[in-house]
Design an enzyme around this catalytic site. Structure first.
Site, PDB file in Angstrom:
ATOM      1  N   ARG A 161     -84.334 -81.992 -22.680  1.00 43.59           N
ATOM      2  CA  ARG A 161     -83.514 -83.170 -22.447  1.00 43.59           C
ATOM      3  C   ARG A 161     -84.012 -83.925 -21.216  1.00 43.59           C
ATOM      4  O   ARG A 161     -84.827 -83.414 -20.445  1.00 43.59           O
ATOM      5  CB  ARG A 161     -82.046 -82.756 -22.251  1.00 43.59           C
ATOM      6  CG  ARG A 161     -81.365 -82.268 -23.500  1.00 43.59           C
ATOM      7  CD  ARG A 161     -79.975 -81.709 -23.208  1.00 43.59           C
ATOM      8  NE  ARG A 161     -80.020 -80.444 -22.499  1.00 43.59           N
ATOM      9  CZ  ARG A 161     -78.942 -79.765 -22.090  1.00 43.59           C
ATOM     10  NH1 ARG A 161     -77.737 -80.260 -22.315  1.00 43.59           N
ATOM     11  NH2 ARG A 161     -79.062 -78.626 -21.454  1.00 43.59           N
ATOM     12  N   LYS A 175     -79.875 -80.456 -16.153  1.00 40.87           N
ATOM     13  CA  LYS A 175     -79.543 -79.096 -15.742  1.00 40.87           C
ATOM     14  C   LYS A 175     -79.528 -78.972 -14.224  1.00 40.87           C
ATOM     15  O   LYS A 175     -80.019 -79.838 -13.491  1.00 40.87           O
ATOM     16  CB  LYS A 175     -80.537 -78.095 -16.336  1.00 40.87           C
ATOM     17  CG  LYS A 175     -80.396 -77.920 -17.833  1.00 40.87           C
ATOM     18  CD  LYS A 175     -78.989 -77.532 -18.246  1.00 40.87           C
ATOM     19  CE  LYS A 175     -78.573 -76.165 -17.774  1.00 40.87           C
ATOM     20  NZ  LYS A 175     -77.163 -75.838 -18.123  1.00 40.87           N
ATOM     21  N   TYR A 210     -75.411 -81.424 -14.239  1.00 44.74           N
ATOM     22  CA  TYR A 210     -74.636 -80.197 -14.413  1.00 44.74           C
ATOM     23  C   TYR A 210     -75.041 -79.215 -13.320  1.00 44.74           C
ATOM     24  O   TYR A 210     -76.234 -79.061 -13.009  1.00 44.74           O
ATOM     25  CB  TYR A 210     -74.914 -79.566 -15.779  1.00 44.74           C
ATOM     26  CG  TYR A 210     -74.325 -80.328 -16.942  1.00 44.74           C
ATOM     27  CD1 TYR A 210     -72.948 -80.450 -17.089  1.00 44.74           C
ATOM     28  CD2 TYR A 210     -75.145 -80.925 -17.894  1.00 44.74           C
ATOM     29  CE1 TYR A 210     -72.399 -81.159 -18.147  1.00 44.74           C
ATOM     30  CE2 TYR A 210     -74.604 -81.630 -18.963  1.00 44.74           C
ATOM     31  CZ  TYR A 210     -73.233 -81.743 -19.086  1.00 44.74           C
ATOM     32  OH  TYR A 210     -72.703 -82.440 -20.137  1.00 44.74           O
ATOM     33  N   HIS A 259     -72.673 -75.978 -12.468  1.00 47.23           N
ATOM     34  CA  HIS A 259     -72.163 -74.640 -12.802  1.00 47.23           C
ATOM     35  C   HIS A 259     -72.356 -73.685 -11.612  1.00 47.23           C
ATOM     36  O   HIS A 259     -73.008 -72.647 -11.706  1.00 47.23           O
ATOM     37  CB  HIS A 259     -72.865 -74.086 -14.042  1.00 47.23           C
ATOM     38  CG  HIS A 259     -72.700 -74.955 -15.259  1.00 47.23           C
ATOM     39  ND1 HIS A 259     -71.482 -75.095 -15.907  1.00 47.23           N
ATOM     40  CD2 HIS A 259     -73.589 -75.733 -15.933  1.00 47.23           C
ATOM     41  CE1 HIS A 259     -71.639 -75.921 -16.947  1.00 47.23           C
ATOM     42  NE2 HIS A 259     -72.894 -76.323 -16.977  1.00 47.23           N
ATOM     43  N   GLU A 278     -69.700 -81.365 -14.960  1.00 54.47           N
ATOM     44  CA  GLU A 278     -68.706 -80.525 -15.632  1.00 54.47           C
ATOM     45  C   GLU A 278     -67.351 -80.477 -14.947  1.00 54.47           C
ATOM     46  O   GLU A 278     -66.393 -79.943 -15.520  1.00 54.47           O
ATOM     47  CB  GLU A 278     -69.229 -79.093 -15.824  1.00 54.47           C
ATOM     48  CG  GLU A 278     -69.312 -78.242 -14.572  1.00 54.47           C
ATOM     49  CD  GLU A 278     -70.604 -78.401 -13.802  1.00 54.47           C
ATOM     50  OE1 GLU A 278     -70.840 -77.605 -12.878  1.00 54.47           O
ATOM     51  OE2 GLU A 278     -71.396 -79.327 -14.133  1.00 54.47           O
ATOM     52  N   ASP A 325     -73.208 -70.440 -19.196  1.00 52.65           N
ATOM     53  CA  ASP A 325     -73.483 -71.285 -18.020  1.00 52.65           C
ATOM     54  C   ASP A 325     -72.500 -71.000 -16.893  1.00 52.65           C
ATOM     55  O   ASP A 325     -72.820 -71.198 -15.717  1.00 52.65           O
ATOM     56  CB  ASP A 325     -73.402 -72.768 -18.381  1.00 52.65           C
ATOM     57  CG  ASP A 325     -74.702 -73.300 -18.963  1.00 52.65           C
ATOM     58  OD1 ASP A 325     -75.765 -72.844 -18.537  1.00 52.65           O
ATOM     59  OD2 ASP A 325     -74.641 -74.169 -19.849  1.00 52.65           O
TER      60      ASP A 325
END
Length: 374
Positions: free
Chosen positions: A15, A75, A94, A96, A118, A270
């Site tokens: 991505r 990511k 993101y 996490h 998120e 994740d």
């Protein structure tokens, strides 16, 4: 503002942080968009597409990080990327952080401002920037379960939907949110025997209204988890607590009691995973076995369909990227839901679940934005 889009470097991650259409929105608004050469190739976006959208190509990631005021990714930044962040820089991706002490420590040390997709919330309390990837992951989870059930991959050798005269596979989906609902849609479509477990009666009612007698909805307790997990051919871990590590709802003892060749797909990996026996895997090596049970726990599942995922993600993130590019940190101050996305600022942890997970001081986001840098 100068916005940088580096190539994603996590294992098998294809991505990219912005589509060409997203880059065009920003460049048309007068911002400078720097895209690393070939960053979009895996998602079907060429360098020429970005150039036609007004973006400028940059050969190497260090040049992106050196020039960009705002770095837009998909990511979590890997260690080499975290080392390139600086105190006056915005990172939007993101993260996490709750299960990732090393990343948390290095983001704090960088002094940068890190905003997590998120944990951004909508006015209704939803997670608008997590939802598109949750949709993708939920749908992929059933494809992964079907693949893992094949005997060639260690599974029980079952076709998920069976054929006339044979029983379909039993699928237990733990969590009926966005991931769970999309997993349910796919599992029902393939003809599986589907059970959804959740502790929110409103969620169960919504799913019952949508799918009717094609599924059973069960209130999740220790007893019902035991019953339906142990009887399942495939279990989908679809639980999420915003900002927190996922609860371990399936213990190692439960896994040991499952039928050999059954499958666990941990979409929550994740956030640390919903199964006690889970550890993160990659698209190049996605499965492993514990007590004869196949575990699929790829930490970036939507990366398997980068064209779909990149488009869906940019559709959701571009209004927020535009707001950051236009207003900087004021964009957070003006929008309480966007402010919830702030996880780290100037050496402060500004997300309470992340602070609690790592036993670090929590500083409210508004307080952090008015503090002097540490």
């Amino acid at each position: 503002m100068i916005i940088g889009v580096p190539t994603e470097i996590k294992n098998s991650e294809r991505r990219v942080g912005l589509t060409a259409a997203g880059a065009r929105e920003l460049s048309t608004a007068g911002h400078t968009v720097l895209v690393q050469s070939d960053a979009g190739i895996g998602a079907g976006i060429s360098d020429a597409d970005y150039q036609a959208a007004g973006a400028k190509l940059v050969d190497k990631a260090p040049d992106i990080f050196e020039q960009a005021e705002l770095v837009v990714k998909v990511k979590e930044p890997q260690s080499v990327e975290r080392a390139m962040l600086r105190p006056d820089q915005l990172l939007f991706t993101y993260l996490h952080l709750a299960p990732d002490a090393a990343q948390t420590e290095e983001l704090v040390a960088s002094g940068a401002t890190a905003i997590a997709y998120e944990t951004v919330t909508s006015q209704a309390g939803g997670l608008p920037l997590l939802a598109p990837m949750s949709m993708v992951a939920g749908r992929l989870s059933i494809q992964a379960a079907a693949w893992s059930l094949e005997a060639t991959h260690g599974g029980a050798g079952m076709l998920l939907g069976g054929v006339p005269g044979t029983a379909p596979a039993k699928v237990a989906i733990i969590g009926g949110g966005v991931v769970g609902e999309n997993a349910t849609q796919m599992a029902v479509g393939l003809g599986a025997d589907v059970t959804v477990l959740d502790r929110d009666l409103g969620v169960l009612d919504r799913l019952s209204q949508r799918f009717g007698p094609a599924i059973r909805t069960i209130y999740s307790t220790a007893a019902t988890l035991d019953e339906y997990v142990l009887d399942a051919d495939a279990v989908i871990g679809a639980v999420l607590v915003r900002g927190s590590a996922a609860p371990k709802l399936v213990s190692a003892d439960m896994v040991a009691q499952m039928r050999p060749g059954s499958v666990l797909v941990d979409v929550a990996i994740d956030q640390g995973g919903a199964f006690e026996t889970s550890h993160a895997t990659t698209h190049t090596d996605p499965i492993y076995e514990v007590d004869g049970v196949v575990h699929y726990a790829v930490a970036n599942m939507p990366g398997a369909v980068p064209a779909t995922s990149t488009s869906a993600l940019t559709n959701a993130t571009i209004p927020f990227v535009m707001a950051l590019a236009r207003d900087g940190l004021d964009a957070l101050r003006r929008d309480p839901g966007f402010l919830n996305g702030l996880n780290v600022h100037s050496g402060n942890i500004t997300e309470p679940h992340v602070a609690a997970a790592h036993d670090l001081e929590y500083v409210g986001p508004i307080a952090a934005l008015t503090r002097r840098p540490l």
